[in-house]
Write a protein that holds these residues in place. Structure first.
Motif, mmCIF file in Angstrom:
data_model
loop_
_atom_site.group_PDB
_atom_site.id
_atom_site.type_symbol
_atom_site.label_atom_id
_atom_site.label_comp_id
_atom_site.label_asym_id
_atom_site.label_seq_id
_atom_site.Cartn_x
_atom_site.Cartn_y
_atom_site.Cartn_z
ATOM 1 N N ARG A 1 1.761 7.038 -6.708
ATOM 2 C CA ARG A 1 0.728 7.991 -7.115
ATOM 3 C C ARG A 1 1.156 9.427 -6.846
ATOM 4 O O ARG A 1 0.734 10.342 -7.550
ATOM 5 C CB ARG A 1 -0.576 7.699 -6.384
ATOM 6 N N VAL B 1 0.832 -1.201 0.000
ATOM 7 C CA VAL B 1 0.000 0.000 0.000
ATOM 8 C C VAL B 1 0.871 1.256 0.000
ATOM 9 O O VAL B 1 0.589 2.221 -0.733
ATOM 10 C CB VAL B 1 -0.964 -0.002 1.212
ATOM 11 N N ALA B 2 1.933 1.253 0.779
ATOM 12 C CA ALA B 2 2.824 2.414 0.826
ATOM 13 C C ALA B 2 3.476 2.657 -0.529
ATOM 14 O O ALA B 2 3.622 3.810 -0.967
ATOM 15 C CB ALA B 2 3.895 2.215 1.893
ATOM 16 N N GLU C 1 2.198 1.834 -3.463
ATOM 17 C CA GLU C 1 1.146 2.368 -4.335
ATOM 18 C C GLU C 1 0.943 3.867 -4.081
ATOM 19 O O GLU C 1 0.827 4.655 -5.026
ATOM 20 C CB GLU C 1 -0.172 1.621 -4.097
ATOM 21 N N LEU C 2 0.906 4.253 -2.819
ATOM 22 C CA LEU C 2 0.689 5.660 -2.493
ATOM 23 C C LEU C 2 1.872 6.533 -2.913
ATOM 24 O O LEU C 2 1.672 7.653 -3.403
ATOM 25 C CB LEU C 2 0.427 5.820 -0.992
ATOM 26 N N THR C 3 3.085 6.039 -2.730
ATOM 27 C CA THR C 3 4.252 6.846 -3.130
ATOM 28 C C THR C 3 4.352 6.958 -4.645
ATOM 29 O O THR C 3 4.776 7.990 -5.161
ATOM 30 C CB THR C 3 5.560 6.258 -2.573
#
Length: 167
Positions: A29, A22-23, A25-27
């Protein structure tokens, strides 16, 4: 103190793999760099593993009968705690980087160089080494079972305990 349950290490690894994924994916984006530890952190991991093993071998040597020197019980307890912390920290690092690797696997064919992938794999190896060292040193700190053949007989329960009899 309880021994490490391997199932808990697996749970920690899986949970941190999900968090790492998840981290990542967020970084991505946010157009940030991958949240991977630098290779210099391998030196710290190696130092922790080395200290853990050195202290573990000291406890093991005493446990196996080389009792020429006195072993401080507090040192033995701290060695056990260090071993367990090493195993859990290794599971965290292994899971975190496994999640990042899972996120990056679909993009391997698009990368001109695989240095980042190898970097992640090396960090996973460092985490696995910490888990292994922690589990091994924890076994070093375990005392052998005592001889139970000559177990003392349980005391018989006295009737009228606490009551005085007067004649």
């Amino acid at each position: 103190m309880r021994t490490i349950r391997p199932a808990w290490l697996v749970v920690v690894t899986i949970v941190l793999a999900a968090v790492g994924w998840v981290a990542t994916e967020l970084t991505q984006r946010a157009s940030l760099a991958l949240p991977v530890l630098p290779l210099s952190s391998l030196a710290t991991m190696g130092l922790i593993v080395a200290v853990c093993l050195i202290l573990g071998f000291k406890v093991r040597r005493w446990r196996d009968g080389n009792r020429n020197k006195h072993l401080d019980p507090l040192l033995a307890a701290r060695t056990l705690v260090l071993a367990q912390a090493c195993a859990y920290a290794g599971a965290v690092l292994l899971g975190w980087h496994a999640g990042i690797l899972l996120d990056q696997l679909p993009t391997i064919s698009l990368r001109p160089d695989l240095a980042v992938i190898w970097h992640i794999v090396v960090m996973m190896g460092g985490g696995a080494a910490m888990v292994a060292a922690g589990l091994v040193v924890e076994r070093f700190c375990k005392l052998p079972p005592e001889d139970t053949d000559a177990a003392p007989k349980p005391r018989e329960k006295r009737e009228g305990r606490g009551e005085e009899e007067f004649a």
